[in-house]
Design an enzyme around this catalytic site. Structure first.
Site, PDB file in Angstrom:
ATOM      1  N   ASP A   1       0.969  -1.321   0.071  1.00 14.69           N
ATOM      2  CA  ASP A   1       0.114  -0.011   0.023  1.00 14.69           C
ATOM      3  C   ASP A   1       0.802   1.223   0.025  1.00 14.69           C
ATOM      4  O   ASP A   1       0.488   2.441  -0.466  1.00 14.69           O
ATOM      5  CB  ASP A   1      -1.008  -0.084   1.156  1.00 14.69           C
ATOM      6  CG  ASP A   1      -0.198  -0.099   2.692  1.00 14.69           C
ATOM      7  OD1 ASP A   1       0.704   0.260   2.594  1.00 14.69           O
ATOM      8  OD2 ASP A   1      -1.286  -0.082   3.552  1.00 14.69           O
ATOM      9  N   ASP A   9      -1.773  -2.197  11.600  1.00 10.40           N
ATOM     10  CA  ASP A   9      -0.565  -2.785  12.007  1.00 10.40           C
ATOM     11  C   ASP A   9      -0.651  -3.011  13.533  1.00 10.40           C
ATOM     12  O   ASP A   9      -0.277  -3.949  14.104  1.00 10.40           O
ATOM     13  CB  ASP A   9       0.624  -1.750  11.766  1.00 10.40           C
ATOM     14  CG  ASP A   9       1.093  -1.671  10.434  1.00 10.40           C
ATOM     15  OD1 ASP A   9       0.727  -2.427   9.548  1.00 10.40           O
ATOM     16  OD2 ASP A   9       1.795  -0.743  10.104  1.00 10.40           O
TER      17      ASP A   9
END
Length: 227
Positions: free
Chosen positions: A53, A75
């Site tokens: 990304d 994350d």
């Protein structure tokens, strides 16, 4: 192939990849205690897409604050989900997994929040030498990968020893090799909190000084303004 210009941030290419990462992480969470094959592949794929990304954001000129926050939260939540499972699988080491979660979430949240408060274009832009070094592309990618690999190996070792190399488990070998880097990354996370704390305190000091320098306003007594 060219991508048509538009301002709908929610459907920018890197953010669509971010949504896919979330879906994969949720699937991994669902199967994490029962099917290590499905959970492992979904978790690892979600983690690897973290690099994709970023490339997409730069390639299509679609870097956004929303995307950065989405990436950061994915994350943190992904790693937290895995660490919760590891604490369940290895209750003897629960404290260390709890500590890892606390350090990871708290330090990164403080760092991100402080970056917004001080008006930085990106949380990766910082004057601190350690932060500048850490956020160099190759170093950041390496540290994130070995950190995730350490925890993934611990997860897989609960189910299987995996391939054997000279009679030794590959997963166990990788866990021993990547373990020190996971500890180092935790220490760098603490450094995040330290740097953010210094920056945030500097903002407080500046705002207090500015308030003291402002002319005092007339004080109202019994509903009347003192002239």
């Amino acid at each position: 192939m060219a991508i048509a210009e538009h301002d709908n941030v929610f459907i920018f290419v890197p953010n669509l990849i971010g949504y896919a990462r979330i879906i994969l992480a949720l699937i991994a969470f669902w199967f994490m205690s029962t099917n290590y094959v499905i959970a492992g592949w979904c978790y690892v794929t979600s983690a690897l897409l973290d690099a994709v990304d970023g490339h997409a954001a730069r390639a299509f000129n679609q870097s956004t604050r929303f995307g950065a926050m989405l990436d950061q939260l994915t994350d943190r939540c992904g790693t937290t989900g895995l660490l919760v499972t590891l604490a369940y699988f290895y209750p003897r080491y629960m404290f260390w997994f709890q500590l890892s979660i606390a350090i990871d979430v708290a330090c990164h949240w403080l760092f991100m929040q402080t970056s917004v408060v001080v008006g930085r274009a990106s949380h990766k832009v910082n004057e601190n030498f350690v932060m500048r070094l850490y956020y160099q592309k190759d170093i950041l990618t390496f540290m994130c990968c070995v950190n995730e690999l350490f925890y993934v190996c611990l997860y897989l070792l609960h189910f299987t020893y995996g391939p054997l190399i000279f009679g030794a488990s590959l997963f166990k070998i990788l866990a021993f090799l990547t373990g020190p880097f996971a500890v180092l990354k935790a220490l760098i996370s603490v450094m995040h909190a330290y740097v953010a704390g210094i920056d945030l305190a500097a903002v407080d000091v500046r705002e207090r000084q500015e308030r003291r320098q402002r002319p005092t306003e007339p004080v109202a007594v019994a509903g009347k303004k003192l002239e």
